[in-house]
Design a protein around this motif. Sequence first.
Motif, mmCIF file in Angstrom:
data_model
loop_
_atom_site.group_PDB
_atom_site.id
_atom_site.type_symbol
_atom_site.label_atom_id
_atom_site.label_comp_id
_atom_site.label_asym_id
_atom_site.label_seq_id
_atom_site.Cartn_x
_atom_site.Cartn_y
_atom_site.Cartn_z
ATOM 1 N N ALA A 107 31.794 119.170 -69.798
ATOM 2 C CA ALA A 107 30.692 119.840 -70.475
ATOM 3 C C ALA A 107 29.648 120.372 -69.496
ATOM 4 N N HIS A 108 29.919 120.242 -68.203
ATOM 5 C CA HIS A 108 29.004 120.692 -67.145
ATOM 6 C C HIS A 108 27.665 119.951 -67.236
ATOM 7 N N LEU A 109 27.751 118.668 -67.580
ATOM 8 C CA LEU A 109 26.566 117.829 -67.669
ATOM 9 C C LEU A 109 26.519 116.873 -66.480
ATOM 10 N N PRO A 110 25.326 116.403 -66.109
ATOM 11 C CA PRO A 110 25.222 115.434 -65.016
ATOM 12 C C PRO A 110 25.974 114.144 -65.350
ATOM 13 N N GLN A 111 26.502 113.501 -64.322
ATOM 14 C CA GLN A 111 27.169 112.221 -64.508
ATOM 15 C C GLN A 111 26.110 111.162 -64.811
ATOM 16 N N ASP A 112 26.184 110.560 -65.961
ATOM 17 C CA ASP A 112 25.147 109.640 -66.437
ATOM 18 C C ASP A 112 25.788 108.284 -66.726
ATOM 19 N N SER A 113 25.822 107.427 -65.719
ATOM 20 C CA SER A 113 26.458 106.114 -65.872
ATOM 21 C C SER A 113 25.710 105.235 -66.856
ATOM 22 N N GLN A 114 24.386 105.373 -66.920
ATOM 23 C CA GLN A 114 23.612 104.572 -67.873
ATOM 24 C C GLN A 114 23.976 104.929 -69.307
ATOM 25 N N ARG A 115 24.163 106.216 -69.558
ATOM 26 C CA ARG A 115 24.566 106.643 -70.901
ATOM 27 C C ARG A 115 25.940 106.085 -71.245
ATOM 28 N N ILE A 116 26.863 106.117 -70.288
ATOM 29 C CA ILE A 116 28.206 105.583 -70.520
ATOM 30 C C ILE A 116 28.144 104.091 -70.831
ATOM 31 N N HIS A 121 28.468 99.687 -74.752
ATOM 32 C CA HIS A 121 27.814 98.523 -75.347
ATOM 33 C C HIS A 121 27.732 98.668 -76.869
ATOM 34 N N GLU A 122 27.324 99.844 -77.334
ATOM 35 C CA GLU A 122 27.191 100.071 -78.774
ATOM 36 C C GLU A 122 28.529 99.943 -79.497
ATOM 37 N N LEU A 123 29.618 100.251 -78.788
ATOM 38 C CA LEU A 123 30.948 100.195 -79.395
ATOM 39 C C LEU A 123 31.626 98.843 -79.210
ATOM 40 N N LEU A 125 32.289 97.424 -76.339
ATOM 41 C CA LEU A 125 33.203 97.521 -75.208
ATOM 42 C C LEU A 125 32.526 97.197 -73.883
ATOM 43 N N ALA A 126 31.367 96.567 -73.938
ATOM 44 C CA ALA A 126 30.652 96.214 -72.714
ATOM 45 C C ALA A 126 31.548 95.352 -71.825
ATOM 46 N N GLY A 127 31.568 95.677 -70.534
ATOM 47 C CA GLY A 127 32.375 94.924 -69.590
ATOM 48 C C GLY A 127 33.796 95.434 -69.442
ATOM 49 N N LEU A 128 34.170 96.445 -70.236
ATOM 50 C CA LEU A 128 35.541 96.962 -70.171
ATOM 51 C C LEU A 128 35.622 98.309 -69.453
ATOM 52 N N GLY A 129 34.533 98.734 -68.858
ATOM 53 C CA GLY A 129 34.494 100.054 -68.243
ATOM 54 C C GLY A 129 35.486 100.262 -67.120
ATOM 55 N N ASN A 130 35.871 99.196 -66.429
ATOM 56 C CA ASN A 130 36.794 99.337 -65.303
ATOM 57 C C ASN A 130 38.256 99.123 -65.690
ATOM 58 N N ARG A 131 38.511 98.885 -66.947
ATOM 59 C CA ARG A 131 39.897 98.723 -67.383
ATOM 60 C C ARG A 131 40.578 100.074 -67.543
ATOM 61 N N LYS A 132 41.905 100.078 -67.403
ATOM 62 C CA LYS A 132 42.705 101.259 -67.671
ATOM 63 C C LYS A 132 43.175 101.211 -69.135
ATOM 64 N N PRO A 133 43.519 102.341 -69.715
ATOM 65 C CA PRO A 133 43.921 102.373 -71.121
ATOM 66 C C PRO A 133 45.042 101.397 -71.478
ATOM 67 N N HIS A 134 46.000 101.166 -70.565
ATOM 68 C CA HIS A 134 47.106 100.269 -70.897
ATOM 69 C C HIS A 134 46.652 98.812 -70.988
ATOM 70 N N GLN A 135 45.432 98.522 -70.541
ATOM 71 C CA GLN A 135 44.904 97.160 -70.613
ATOM 72 C C GLN A 135 44.065 96.925 -71.872
ATOM 73 N N LEU A 136 44.059 97.904 -72.776
ATOM 74 C CA LEU A 136 43.258 97.816 -73.997
ATOM 75 C C LEU A 136 44.138 97.561 -75.207
ATOM 76 N N SER A 137 43.560 96.929 -76.223
ATOM 77 C CA SER A 137 44.231 96.836 -77.511
ATOM 78 C C SER A 137 44.146 98.190 -78.207
ATOM 79 N N GLN A 138 44.913 98.362 -79.279
ATOM 80 C CA GLN A 138 44.874 99.622 -80.017
ATOM 81 C C GLN A 138 43.465 99.903 -80.544
ATOM 82 N N GLY A 139 42.823 98.857 -81.065
ATOM 83 C CA GLY A 139 41.473 99.036 -81.585
ATOM 84 C C GLY A 139 40.471 99.380 -80.502
#
Length: 216
Positions: A107-116, A121-123, A125-139
């Motif tokens: 979207a040509h927006l600045p990289q905003d790690s705090q927003r991510i 956190h709201e979803l 998923l806090a603490g899962l930012g460094n996981r790869k998709p194959h390490q996640l459950s379907q949900g």
Amino acid sequence: MFQLDSVRHRYPGGAELAFPDWSLAQGGRAVLVGPSGSGKTTLLSLLGGLLRPSAGKVSLAGQDLGALPPGKLDAFRGRQVGFVPQRPHLIASLTVADNLRLAQYLAHLPQDSQRIEAVLHELGLAGLGNRKPHQLSQGQAQRVAIGRAVVNRPALLLADEPTASLDDDAAEAVVSLLQKVADEAGACLLVASHDSRVKDRFETRFALGVSKEQAA
């Protein structure tokens, strides 16, 4: 927020799809219903700027999408539209956080790690930012897809059959989550679904290929 004016779309070799002159105000919530083949996914793609209409005009936040050249349309879509596909389609080689960061980049927006971090956190998923998709459950993967759709605070949030193949509890959780994140982003929400569990959660219904009685 969005406005359709005499919109039609024809795929090569296919029949022409004609859409009513619908509109939805900023902050609106609606479900898009209709049988398979009625054009639900096509309409979401038109609203999201992924397809251009064969005729007519699609306006989003006052902007005629057809008037934008491809490069500007891509940037506009990245900033103004969040899309939640039926399947997450996360990039396997990227971490959870980088999947969201990619949405900012496109979207040509600045990289905003705090927003991510705040979105994760709201979803829940806090603490899962460094996981790869194959390490996640379907949900969890589905929540990451929702996070990717809302990280840029879009004006319009689109979801295509988000409860397909989910049990009742999971379907309820996904719809509630979509409504919650739309509220937090101040986004207009349109959910395409044939699922009666979804339809019953929205007062505003747009119906394709069905009568008013069938849509009720």
